[in-house]
Motif scaffolding. Structure first.
Motif, PDB file in Angstrom:
ATOM      1  N   PRO A  43       2.230  34.690  72.489  1.00 53.61           N
ATOM      2  CA  PRO A  43       3.014  33.464  72.720  1.00 53.61           C
ATOM      3  C   PRO A  43       3.884  33.095  71.529  1.00 53.61           C
ATOM      4  O   PRO A  43       4.967  32.525  71.710  1.00 53.61           O
ATOM      5  N   ALA A  44       3.438  33.411  70.320  1.00 54.17           N
ATOM      6  CA  ALA A  44       4.248  33.096  69.142  1.00 54.17           C
ATOM      7  C   ALA A  44       5.557  33.876  69.171  1.00 54.17           C
ATOM      8  O   ALA A  44       6.636  33.321  68.893  1.00 54.17           O
ATOM      9  N   LEU A  45       5.486  35.156  69.514  1.00 52.40           N
ATOM     10  CA  LEU A  45       6.695  35.963  69.612  1.00 52.40           C
ATOM     11  C   LEU A  45       7.578  35.501  70.765  1.00 52.40           C
ATOM     12  O   LEU A  45       8.807  35.540  70.675  1.00 52.40           O
ATOM     13  N   GLY A  46       6.936  35.063  71.862  1.00 52.41           N
ATOM     14  CA  GLY A  46       7.710  34.548  72.989  1.00 52.41           C
ATOM     15  C   GLY A  46       8.508  33.312  72.612  1.00 52.41           C
ATOM     16  O   GLY A  46       9.693  33.189  72.942  1.00 52.41           O
ATOM     17  N   VAL A  47       7.865  32.393  71.913  1.00 57.41           N
ATOM     18  CA  VAL A  47       8.548  31.174  71.464  1.00 57.41           C
ATOM     19  C   VAL A  47       9.651  31.522  70.472  1.00 57.41           C
ATOM     20  O   VAL A  47      10.769  30.985  70.536  1.00 57.41           O
ATOM     21  N   ALA A  48       9.350  32.421  69.543  1.00 54.81           N
ATOM     22  CA  ALA A  48      10.343  32.808  68.537  1.00 54.81           C
ATOM     23  C   ALA A  48      11.563  33.469  69.184  1.00 54.81           C
ATOM     24  O   ALA A  48      12.704  33.204  68.790  1.00 54.81           O
ATOM     25  N   LEU A  49      11.314  34.319  70.186  1.00 55.43           N
ATOM     26  CA  LEU A  49      12.427  34.986  70.867  1.00 55.43           C
ATOM     27  C   LEU A  49      13.287  33.986  71.619  1.00 55.43           C
ATOM     28  O   LEU A  49      14.526  34.037  71.549  1.00 55.43           O
ATOM     29  N   MET A  50      12.650  33.070  72.344  1.00 53.22           N
ATOM     30  CA  MET A  50      13.400  32.029  73.057  1.00 53.22           C
ATOM     31  C   MET A  50      14.235  31.201  72.092  1.00 53.22           C
ATOM     32  O   MET A  50      15.415  30.928  72.337  1.00 53.22           O
ATOM     33  N   ALA A  51      13.611  30.782  70.999  1.00 54.27           N
ATOM     34  CA  ALA A  51      14.317  29.945  70.028  1.00 54.27           C
ATOM     35  C   ALA A  51      15.494  30.675  69.417  1.00 54.27           C
ATOM     36  O   ALA A  51      16.582  30.103  69.239  1.00 54.27           O
ATOM     37  N   ALA A  52      15.314  31.958  69.096  1.00 54.85           N
ATOM     38  CA  ALA A  52      16.386  32.733  68.484  1.00 54.85           C
ATOM     39  C   ALA A  52      17.557  32.928  69.436  1.00 54.85           C
ATOM     40  O   ALA A  52      18.723  32.792  69.058  1.00 54.85           O
ATOM     41  N   ILE A  53      17.257  33.244  70.697  1.00 60.38           N
ATOM     42  CA  ILE A  53      18.315  33.509  71.673  1.00 60.38           C
ATOM     43  C   ILE A  53      19.129  32.250  71.948  1.00 60.38           C
ATOM     44  O   ILE A  53      20.365  32.256  71.908  1.00 60.38           O
ATOM     45  N   PHE A  54      18.445  31.134  72.218  1.00 64.63           N
ATOM     46  CA  PHE A  54      19.157  29.929  72.630  1.00 64.63           C
ATOM     47  C   PHE A  54      19.759  29.169  71.451  1.00 64.63           C
ATOM     48  O   PHE A  54      20.695  28.391  71.642  1.00 64.63           O
ATOM     49  N   SER A  55      19.251  29.395  70.249  1.00 61.66           N
ATOM     50  CA  SER A  55      19.863  28.737  69.088  1.00 61.66           C
ATOM     51  C   SER A  55      21.236  29.321  68.782  1.00 61.66           C
ATOM     52  O   SER A  55      22.064  28.673  68.136  1.00 61.66           O
ATOM     53  N   VAL A  56      21.479  30.556  69.247  1.00 62.83           N
ATOM     54  CA  VAL A  56      22.785  31.179  69.034  1.00 62.83           C
ATOM     55  C   VAL A  56      23.846  30.528  69.921  1.00 62.83           C
ATOM     56  O   VAL A  56      24.983  30.305  69.505  1.00 62.83           O
ATOM     57  N   GLY A  57      23.472  30.203  71.168  1.00 67.18           N
ATOM     58  CA  GLY A  57      24.449  29.681  72.106  1.00 67.18           C
ATOM     59  C   GLY A  57      24.518  28.171  72.179  1.00 67.18           C
ATOM     60  O   GLY A  57      25.481  27.626  72.728  1.00 67.18           O
ATOM     61  N   PHE A  58      23.513  27.473  71.648  1.00 68.29           N
ATOM     62  CA  PHE A  58      23.487  26.017  71.739  1.00 68.29           C
ATOM     63  C   PHE A  58      23.253  25.412  70.357  1.00 68.29           C
ATOM     64  O   PHE A  58      22.521  25.966  69.543  1.00 68.29           O
ATOM     65  N   ARG A  59      23.865  24.270  70.132  1.00 67.03           N
ATOM     66  CA  ARG A  59      23.672  23.583  68.856  1.00 67.03           C
ATOM     67  C   ARG A  59      22.293  22.960  68.754  1.00 67.03           C
ATOM     68  O   ARG A  59      21.701  22.905  67.673  1.00 67.03           O
ATOM     69  N   SER A  60      21.785  22.466  69.855  1.00 68.45           N
ATOM     70  CA  SER A  60      20.478  21.816  69.852  1.00 68.45           C
ATOM     71  C   SER A  60      19.802  22.057  71.192  1.00 68.45           C
ATOM     72  O   SER A  60      20.474  22.307  72.202  1.00 68.45           O
ATOM     73  N   PRO A  61      18.478  22.000  71.255  1.00 60.07           N
ATOM     74  CA  PRO A  61      17.768  22.191  72.524  1.00 60.07           C
ATOM     75  C   PRO A  61      17.988  21.004  73.455  1.00 60.07           C
ATOM     76  O   PRO A  61      18.501  19.955  73.030  1.00 60.07           O
ATOM     77  N   PRO A  62      17.617  21.117  74.712  1.00 63.92           N
ATOM     78  CA  PRO A  62      17.782  19.997  75.653  1.00 63.92           C
ATOM     79  C   PRO A  62      17.070  18.726  75.226  1.00 63.92           C
ATOM     80  O   PRO A  62      17.479  17.626  75.614  1.00 63.92           O
ATOM     81  N   LEU A  63      16.001  18.857  74.427  1.00 59.00           N
ATOM     82  CA  LEU A  63      15.294  17.699  73.884  1.00 59.00           C
ATOM     83  C   LEU A  63      15.097  17.877  72.390  1.00 59.00           C
ATOM     84  O   LEU A  63      14.737  18.969  71.926  1.00 59.00           O
ATOM     85  N   GLY A  64      15.320  16.837  71.626  1.00 55.30           N
ATOM     86  CA  GLY A  64      15.087  16.898  70.198  1.00 55.30           C
ATOM     87  C   GLY A  64      16.091  17.772  69.467  1.00 55.30           C
ATOM     88  O   GLY A  64      17.189  18.058  69.962  1.00 55.30           O
ATOM     89  N   THR A  65      15.679  18.227  68.288  1.00 58.04           N
ATOM     90  CA  THR A  65      16.570  19.024  67.439  1.00 58.04           C
ATOM     91  C   THR A  65      15.970  20.364  67.047  1.00 58.04           C
ATOM     92  O   THR A  65      16.624  21.139  66.363  1.00 58.04           O
ATOM     93  N   ASN A  66      14.758  20.628  67.488  1.00 57.09           N
ATOM     94  CA  ASN A  66      14.056  21.840  67.050  1.00 57.09           C
ATOM     95  C   ASN A  66      13.764  22.740  68.240  1.00 57.09           C
ATOM     96  O   ASN A  66      13.067  22.340  69.176  1.00 57.09           O
ATOM     97  N   PHE A  67      14.299  23.957  68.210  1.00 56.88           N
ATOM     98  CA  PHE A  67      14.102  24.897  69.310  1.00 56.88           C
ATOM     99  C   PHE A  67      12.653  25.365  69.443  1.00 56.88           C
ATOM    100  O   PHE A  67      12.128  25.416  70.571  1.00 56.88           O
ATOM    101  N   PRO A  68      11.970  25.764  68.363  1.00 48.75           N
ATOM    102  CA  PRO A  68      10.594  26.268  68.528  1.00 48.75           C
ATOM    103  C   PRO A  68       9.654  25.281  69.206  1.00 48.75           C
ATOM    104  O   PRO A  68       8.884  25.678  70.090  1.00 48.75           O
ATOM    105  N   ILE A  69       9.685  24.006  68.824  1.00 46.49           N
ATOM    106  CA  ILE A  69       8.752  23.056  69.426  1.00 46.49           C
ATOM    107  C   ILE A  69       9.128  22.781  70.885  1.00 46.49           C
ATOM    108  O   ILE A  69       8.243  22.557  71.732  1.00 46.49           O
ATOM    109  N   PHE A  70      10.411  22.813  71.209  1.00 46.23           N
ATOM    110  CA  PHE A  70      10.820  22.582  72.594  1.00 46.23           C
ATOM    111  C   PHE A  70      10.292  23.679  73.506  1.00 46.23           C
ATOM    112  O   PHE A  70       9.708  23.401  74.562  1.00 46.23           O
ATOM    113  N   TYR A  71      10.475  24.935  73.105  1.00 50.21           N
ATOM    114  CA  TYR A  71      10.026  26.029  73.955  1.00 50.21           C
ATOM    115  C   TYR A  71       8.511  26.202  73.904  1.00 50.21           C
ATOM    116  O   TYR A  71       7.905  26.625  74.894  1.00 50.21           O
ATOM    117  N   ALA A  72       7.886  25.858  72.783  1.00 49.29           N
ATOM    118  CA  ALA A  72       6.425  25.931  72.706  1.00 49.29           C
ATOM    119  C   ALA A  72       5.776  24.960  73.679  1.00 49.29           C
ATOM    120  O   ALA A  72       4.788  25.298  74.343  1.00 49.29           O
TER     121      ALA A  72
END
Length: 267
Positions: free
Chosen positions: A48-77
């Motif tokens: 799950p750690a790698l899954g969260v990291a992969l999601m965060a890395a992919i979507f941080s490239v295309g978006f400035r911020s996640p749909p909620l908050g400012t941190n991609f890892p906690i949003f996808y976790a």
């Protein structure tokens, strides 16, 4: 002769026999699942750690911020962790009968013991994984989240109960028809996309949003996000709906197993 028969006491199984059986089965499952591969429990955390990291890395490239908050890892976790719990626990429960066929020939071991052992071990493992991963993210990043512990536990409880219900139903189907394992795997592949994990269900237009509300995982992920993001109301979450789905599936699966599991073992 009648007097002798009256004096005979019924033979009762030893007290706590089921508890001892479940504990023994848990220890066996721990050895079989995690003891034979290098790293053992470490891989359960890394996946799950790698899954969260992969999601965060992919979507941080295309978006400035996640749909909620400012941190991609906690949003996808917050979305992936209860989803992983549901997937892993339901799979463990569904395979309990097939992977415990030899043990079920012993009179002291029941199919309930085998199911509960796998359910408890898988659930505790995923809770430990969630605790370690969320703690690590909160220590490393400034997530600007406010944790609501009772709501987090409720979300995890919903995921665990739903996994048990789905697992019991799938245990019947997979034991009776081996092809169902493949069918269910194909059905589950797009589940991460339509379960309120990558994108918030609030952003999906009608009528698709209403259709997605039939997916119980949408409600679990929504409650989990509400537990971390105070400003996210998640008014669509229906806790009773998730428990009702789990109860119906679990009851049907349990009734069929109780009636036919001996027949299933001979297939």
């Amino acid at each position: 002769m009648d007097e002798v028969l009256r004096n005979l006491k019924p033979v009762r199984p030893p007290r706590f026999a089921s508890v001892r059986s479940i504990v023994a089965l848990i220890l066996r499952e721990m050895s079989a699942t995690y003891g034979r591969s290098p790293g053992g429990y470490i891989w359960a955390v890394l996946e799950p750690a790698l899954g969260v990291a992969l999601m965060a890395a992919i979507f941080s490239v295309g978006f400035r911020s996640p749909p909620l908050g400012t941190n991609f890892p906690i949003f996808y976790a917050t979305g992936l962790l209860p989803f992983f719990l549901y997937i892993n626990v339901s799979t463990a429960v569904a395979q309990a009968i097939n992977q415990s066929r030899q043990l079920l020939n012993y009179p002291r071991v029941t199919f309930i013991d085998a199911i509960l052992a796998r359910f408890i071990l898988a659930t505790l493992t995923q809770l430990l994984v969630g605790y370690l991963l969320l703690t690590g993210i909160l220590m490393v990043f400034e997530t600007q989240t406010i944790l609501n512990l009772p709501m987090i536990l409720l979300a995890y409880s919903m995921a665990a109960v739903l996994a048990l219900g789905v697992g019991l139903m799938n245990s019947v189907l997979m034991t009776r028809w081996a092809i169902w394992h493949t069918v269910w795997s194909v059905f589950n592949r797009p589940l991460v996309i339509v379960s309120n994990i990558i994108f918030l269900v609030d952003e999906i237009p009608e009528p698709f949003r209403s259709w997605l509300m039939w997916n119980p995982i949408v409600h679990i992920a929504g409650l989990m996000r509400h537990a971390f993001y105070y400003s996210y109301e998640a008014a669509y979450v229906d806790v009773m709906y998730v428990f009702l789905v789990a109860l119906i599936l679990g009851t049907i699966g349990l009734l069929f197993l109780r009636r036919y599991y001996r027949d299933f073992l001979e297939l």
